[in-house]
Design a protein around this motif. Structure first.
Motif, PDB file in Angstrom:
ATOM      1  N   ASN A   1       0.827  -1.203   0.000  1.00 16.77           N
ATOM      2  CA  ASN A   1       0.000   0.000   0.000  1.00 16.77           C
ATOM      3  C   ASN A   1       0.866   1.259   0.000  1.00 16.77           C
ATOM      4  N   VAL A   2       0.385   2.271  -0.679  1.00 15.39           N
ATOM      5  CA  VAL A   2       1.015   3.591  -0.602  1.00 15.39           C
ATOM      6  C   VAL A   2      -0.082   4.613  -0.314  1.00 15.39           C
ATOM      7  N   GLU A   3       0.355   5.819   0.094  1.00 10.90           N
ATOM      8  CA  GLU A   3      -0.607   6.889   0.354  1.00 10.90           C
ATOM      9  C   GLU A   3      -0.456   7.983  -0.701  1.00 10.90           C
ATOM     10  N   GLY A   4      -1.374   8.940  -0.659  1.00 15.23           N
ATOM     11  CA  GLY A   4      -1.393  10.003  -1.662  1.00 15.23           C
ATOM     12  C   GLY A   4      -0.045  10.705  -1.834  1.00 15.23           C
ATOM     13  N   ASN A   5       0.638  10.949  -0.724  1.00 13.66           N
ATOM     14  CA  ASN A   5       1.912  11.666  -0.838  1.00 13.66           C
ATOM     15  C   ASN A   5       3.000  10.827  -1.503  1.00 13.66           C
ATOM     16  N   ASP A   6       2.844   9.505  -1.494  1.00 18.27           N
ATOM     17  CA  ASP A   6       3.853   8.645  -2.119  1.00 18.27           C
ATOM     18  C   ASP A   6       3.933   8.835  -3.634  1.00 18.27           C
ATOM     19  N   ILE A   7       2.836   9.301  -4.243  1.00 18.54           N
ATOM     20  CA  ILE A   7       2.864   9.582  -5.680  1.00 18.54           C
ATOM     21  C   ILE A   7       4.000  10.563  -5.965  1.00 18.54           C
ATOM     22  N   PHE A   8       4.099  11.590  -5.126  1.00 15.06           N
ATOM     23  CA  PHE A   8       5.066  12.653  -5.382  1.00 15.06           C
ATOM     24  C   PHE A   8       6.406  12.406  -4.701  1.00 15.06           C
ATOM     25  N   LYS A   9       6.431  11.506  -3.746  1.00 11.77           N
ATOM     26  CA  LYS A   9       7.709  11.069  -3.174  1.00 11.77           C
ATOM     27  C   LYS A   9       8.437  10.163  -4.155  1.00 11.77           C
ATOM     28  N   GLY A  10       7.678   9.495  -5.014  1.00  8.77           N
ATOM     29  CA  GLY A  10       8.298   8.519  -5.912  1.00  8.77           C
ATOM     30  C   GLY A  10       8.598   7.208  -5.208  1.00  8.77           C
ATOM     31  N   THR A  11       7.772   6.849  -4.236  1.00 13.38           N
ATOM     32  CA  THR A  11       7.978   5.606  -3.481  1.00 13.38           C
ATOM     33  C   THR A  11       7.954   4.383  -4.395  1.00 13.38           C
ATOM     34  N   THR A  12       7.029   4.385  -5.353  1.00 16.47           N
ATOM     35  CA  THR A  12       6.961   3.282  -6.318  1.00 16.47           C
ATOM     36  C   THR A  12       6.940   3.856  -7.739  1.00 16.47           C
ATOM     37  N   ASP A  13       7.276   3.009  -8.718  1.00 20.00           N
ATOM     38  CA  ASP A  13       7.251   3.446 -10.117  1.00 20.00           C
ATOM     39  C   ASP A  13       5.826   3.661 -10.599  1.00 20.00           C
ATOM     40  N   ILE A  14       4.917   2.857 -10.069  1.00 20.04           N
ATOM     41  CA  ILE A  14       3.528   2.846 -10.522  1.00 20.04           C
ATOM     42  C   ILE A  14       2.609   2.923  -9.305  1.00 20.04           C
ATOM     43  N   VAL A  15       1.546   3.690  -9.420  1.00 19.61           N
ATOM     44  CA  VAL A  15       0.513   3.709  -8.371  1.00 19.61           C
ATOM     45  C   VAL A  15      -0.816   3.374  -9.046  1.00 19.61           C
ATOM     46  N   VAL A  16      -1.500   2.360  -8.542  1.00 22.61           N
ATOM     47  CA  VAL A  16      -2.805   2.018  -9.111  1.00 22.61           C
ATOM     48  C   VAL A  16      -3.928   2.460  -8.186  1.00 22.61           C
ATOM     49  N   CYS A  17      -4.992   2.942  -8.803  1.00 24.10           N
ATOM     50  CA  CYS A  17      -6.136   3.441  -8.030  1.00 24.10           C
ATOM     51  C   CYS A  17      -7.371   3.502  -8.921  1.00 24.10           C
ATOM     52  N   ASP A  18      -8.510   3.579  -8.287  1.00 24.22           N
ATOM     53  CA  ASP A  18      -9.787   3.844  -8.956  1.00 24.22           C
ATOM     54  C   ASP A  18      -9.682   5.167  -9.709  1.00 24.22           C
ATOM     55  N   GLY A  19     -10.348   5.241 -10.872  1.00 23.52           N
ATOM     56  CA  GLY A  19     -10.266   6.446 -11.685  1.00 23.52           C
ATOM     57  C   GLY A  19     -10.820   7.687 -11.002  1.00 23.52           C
ATOM     58  N   PHE A  20     -11.799   7.515 -10.163  1.00 22.57           N
ATOM     59  CA  PHE A  20     -12.368   8.652  -9.437  1.00 22.57           C
ATOM     60  C   PHE A  20     -11.342   9.211  -8.447  1.00 22.57           C
ATOM     61  N   VAL A  21     -10.780   8.301  -7.665  1.00 27.07           N
ATOM     62  CA  VAL A  21      -9.789   8.697  -6.657  1.00 27.07           C
ATOM     63  C   VAL A  21      -8.570   9.332  -7.334  1.00 27.07           C
ATOM     64  N   GLY A  22      -8.116   8.697  -8.420  1.00 34.08           N
ATOM     65  CA  GLY A  22      -6.943   9.210  -9.123  1.00 34.08           C
ATOM     66  C   GLY A  22      -7.179  10.597  -9.688  1.00 34.08           C
ATOM     67  N   ASN A  23      -8.352  10.795 -10.264  1.00 38.57           N
ATOM     68  CA  ASN A  23      -8.674  12.095 -10.845  1.00 38.57           C
ATOM     69  C   ASN A  23      -8.707  13.180  -9.766  1.00 38.57           C
ATOM     70  N   VAL A  24      -9.335  12.870  -8.644  1.00 38.68           N
ATOM     71  CA  VAL A  24      -9.398  13.848  -7.553  1.00 38.68           C
ATOM     72  C   VAL A  24      -7.991  14.159  -7.034  1.00 38.68           C
ATOM     73  N   ALA A  25      -7.183  13.127  -6.856  1.00 38.35           N
ATOM     74  CA  ALA A  25      -5.822  13.337  -6.347  1.00 38.35           C
ATOM     75  C   ALA A  25      -5.019  14.208  -7.307  1.00 38.35           C
ATOM     76  N   LEU A  26      -5.155  13.925  -8.600  1.00 39.75           N
ATOM     77  CA  LEU A  26      -4.421  14.709  -9.605  1.00 39.75           C
ATOM     78  C   LEU A  26      -4.864  16.166  -9.591  1.00 39.75           C
ATOM     79  N   LYS A  27      -6.162  16.372  -9.600  1.00 40.54           N
ATOM     80  CA  LYS A  27      -6.681  17.743  -9.652  1.00 40.54           C
ATOM     81  C   LYS A  27      -6.343  18.499  -8.365  1.00 40.54           C
ATOM     82  N   ALA A  28      -6.456  17.810  -7.214  1.00 34.19           N
ATOM     83  CA  ALA A  28      -6.110  18.468  -5.950  1.00 34.19           C
ATOM     84  C   ALA A  28      -4.636  18.876  -5.969  1.00 34.19           C
ATOM     85  N   SER A  29      -3.799  18.002  -6.503  1.00 36.46           N
ATOM     86  CA  SER A  29      -2.366  18.302  -6.577  1.00 36.46           C
ATOM     87  C   SER A  29      -2.113  19.498  -7.477  1.00 36.46           C
ATOM     88  N   GLU A  30      -2.798  19.525  -8.602  1.00 33.78           N
ATOM     89  CA  GLU A  30      -2.668  20.672  -9.500  1.00 33.78           C
ATOM     90  C   GLU A  30      -3.123  21.948  -8.792  1.00 33.78           C
TER      91      GLU A  30
END
Lengths: 365, 365
Positions: B223-252
């Protein structure tokens, strides 16, 4: 809802007493007591119940507006919820919440672990009629210079449409108590305007929120996207706890990455270091605008008593903000406001189907 | 999987041809054609099929490695999916994807609207056996200076555990094709270590991914958390499209807010403006590290052909990055890699239960 129109104009109906879990958080009494002392200086009408190991709190023994309440145990940051709930019945966290239940304090504040705090608060205080799942509602800074209240951020996963409606009602009461705005705007977190819009739950929640807006229970703005949290498009954003938690953590991740990039670029060479010295006041002002400590203090909403959660790593300034937030909520009658809003929205809040099964926070002990 | 170990060391098996929707995006041919010209200069072995209104593309008529493919219609950025799919059968978007289907090009690139692109690609190319729902997989910058591939970001809501497993397989093929790393690490987006961990779907997905790791189908990190996307903890992060879209937009949203705060603080007074001049090279270097244009070009994965989506607002530089990404994917045999990984994971990918009903992208026309 005959509630005061502005927190500023409100004389507290009676002196407010807060119960503080002095042992919780990463730093314990070192941080919480310093923040409590400053809080008592800021608010000459307020009193505190300082909960924890008497030896650690002895410095306050003679304070005219502080009273020490002994608690022999501490909930650890890594304690499983079951341990906090079943094994540590004399924890500072639990005793602080018990003060609220007993009417000795109007709100409890803890920097202890979120899962345990929610579980103990829910167990001791119980949820309000009309509310199935209490929510955690922090405030996040926005580009307008204000704060966006987002709920739920972490306590509830797999929320259904009715949960989201309840969050909207709870969040509206919180924001009206903290800001005096009686009709704060509510956005429903969704994935945008494209053809593929949201899940079935979100579609249904959107209908419920629209109905609530028609009956004047809410000021529903409509769907918002993740970036709207930080744009400040609405005062309140409601979402599933899983989605909210991911959005919050992802945002923290981006902010850290950007901060680190700035640091690295300014320390790259003697020239960039010189530039950093020149730019220092600007960078400092910039940093203070983003200072997450100003936004510390998330409300646990939907319970028969007020509980606020401070970040575990809070320093004195941050913990002080959490105390202030709890104080503002208590003296502006947040609990009455929540009750009034729930009563008004009662016909809408009545579920058609049975509620979702209780989640992990609803342990029976 | 006898695939090359590094894209750098790979001679393309044969010349690559890309089909470009030259009319799509906010800027149309002005941006896409400039990017195409620069692309052809960068890659002397590559050819392009330029799809759109012949009059707009006439400047390329004499180019030895470009061929104009006429299309009389354009999918608008606000066109509903049904209009794009049913009414505009001669759109540049559709004709570009048709080139891939016909084998005339190895990948298609469009800056047109995401919903339409996914629907048309899915309709023309069909999904691969073993894949229920194609995913969109962009790359996001991380603190390690690299990129994290996140999927799904927007195409699929209400994903189940099997979908998340499929995303992990698809994402692994993409990253191996783009970076040469044959065992990229996969993280499952979740909400952390607290007692209340994730939804039922996430728990089940975690088990499936662990099983896939045991059978050497994946390099599952956990498991990883939202901040791991930007830490680069893993090469790939998989998630539901809804969650991913919200995370991306919130980050933007956070990134924009921070950028705006920096701008405001540096333009506050004559002194801060002077500081901005001194700090200009540093701020520019900082900005370039975050430059989202470098990360433009999201793969649509799970289809019987390669399609890449550029951001609609892409400029020449950004669109060029999307072209390069599609080119790298094509010459490193992304489609074969996807097929090989699906074949290897076939026993795991076979669903126990019927698949979820087709979502809005699976319109029947």
């Amino acid at each position: 809802m005959a509630t005061p129109s502005s927190p500023e104009s409100t004389a507290a109906p009676s002196a407010i007493t807060l119960a503080v879990d002095c042992m919780g958080g990463d730093h314990g009494p070192r941080v919480t007591l310093a923040a409590c002392r400053a809080f008592l200086e800021r608010h000459s009408e307020a009193s505190l119940l300082l909960v924890g190991a008497p030896a650690a709190l002895a410095g306050f023994a003679a304070h005219p507006r502080a009273r020490i309440v002994a608690a022999s145990e501490v909930v650890g940051m890594d304690d499983p919820v079951e341990v906090a709930l079943r094994k540590k019945k004399d924890s500072s966290m639990r005793i602080a919440i018990q003060q609220v239940k007993d009417g000795a304090a109007q709100a409890a504040i803890s920097a202890g672990n979120t899962g345990a705090l929610m579980a103990i608060a829910r167990y001791l205080l119980k949820t309000l009629d009309g509310i199935d799942r209490p929510a955690i509602a922090p405030q996040l800074p926005n580009a307008k210079g204000g704060a966006t209240t987002v709920l739920d951020l972490g306590a509830n996963v797999d929320c259904d449409a009715e949960d989201l409606l309840q969050f909207a009602v709870l969040g509206s009461a919180l924001v009206s108590a903290l800001t005096g705005n009686e009709a704060p705007s509510v956005g429903l977190l969704n994935i945008g305007e494209e053809a593929i819009k949201g899940s079935e739950t979100i579609k249904k929640a959107s209908q419920l929120l629209r109905t609530a807006a028609n009956s004047k229970d809410l000021n529903f703005y409509g769907n918002v996207e993740g970036n709207d949290i930080f744009k400040g498009t609405t005062d309140i954003v409601v979402c599933d706890g899983f989605v909210g938690n991911v959005a919050l953590k992802a945002s923290e991740g981006v902010a850290s990455m950007i901060g680190e990039f700035i640091r690295v670029e300014f320390s790259r060479s003697i020239f960039t270091k010189a530039a950093a010295i020149v730019a220092y006041p600007v960078l400092k002002a910039f940093k203070s605008r983003l200072d997450h400590r100003r936004y510390n203090g998330a409300a646990l909403l939907g319970l028969r008593g007020l509980v606020f959660k401070s970040h575990g790593s809070a320093d004195e300034v941050a913990f002080g903000h959490a105390l202030d937030r709890a104080y503002d909520a208590a003296r502006n009658n947040l609990l009455d406001r929540v009750r009034a809003r729930i009563a008004h929205a009662a016909p809408l809040l009545a579920r058609q189907e049975p509620a979702v099964p209780a989640d992990a926070t609803a342990l029976h002990v």
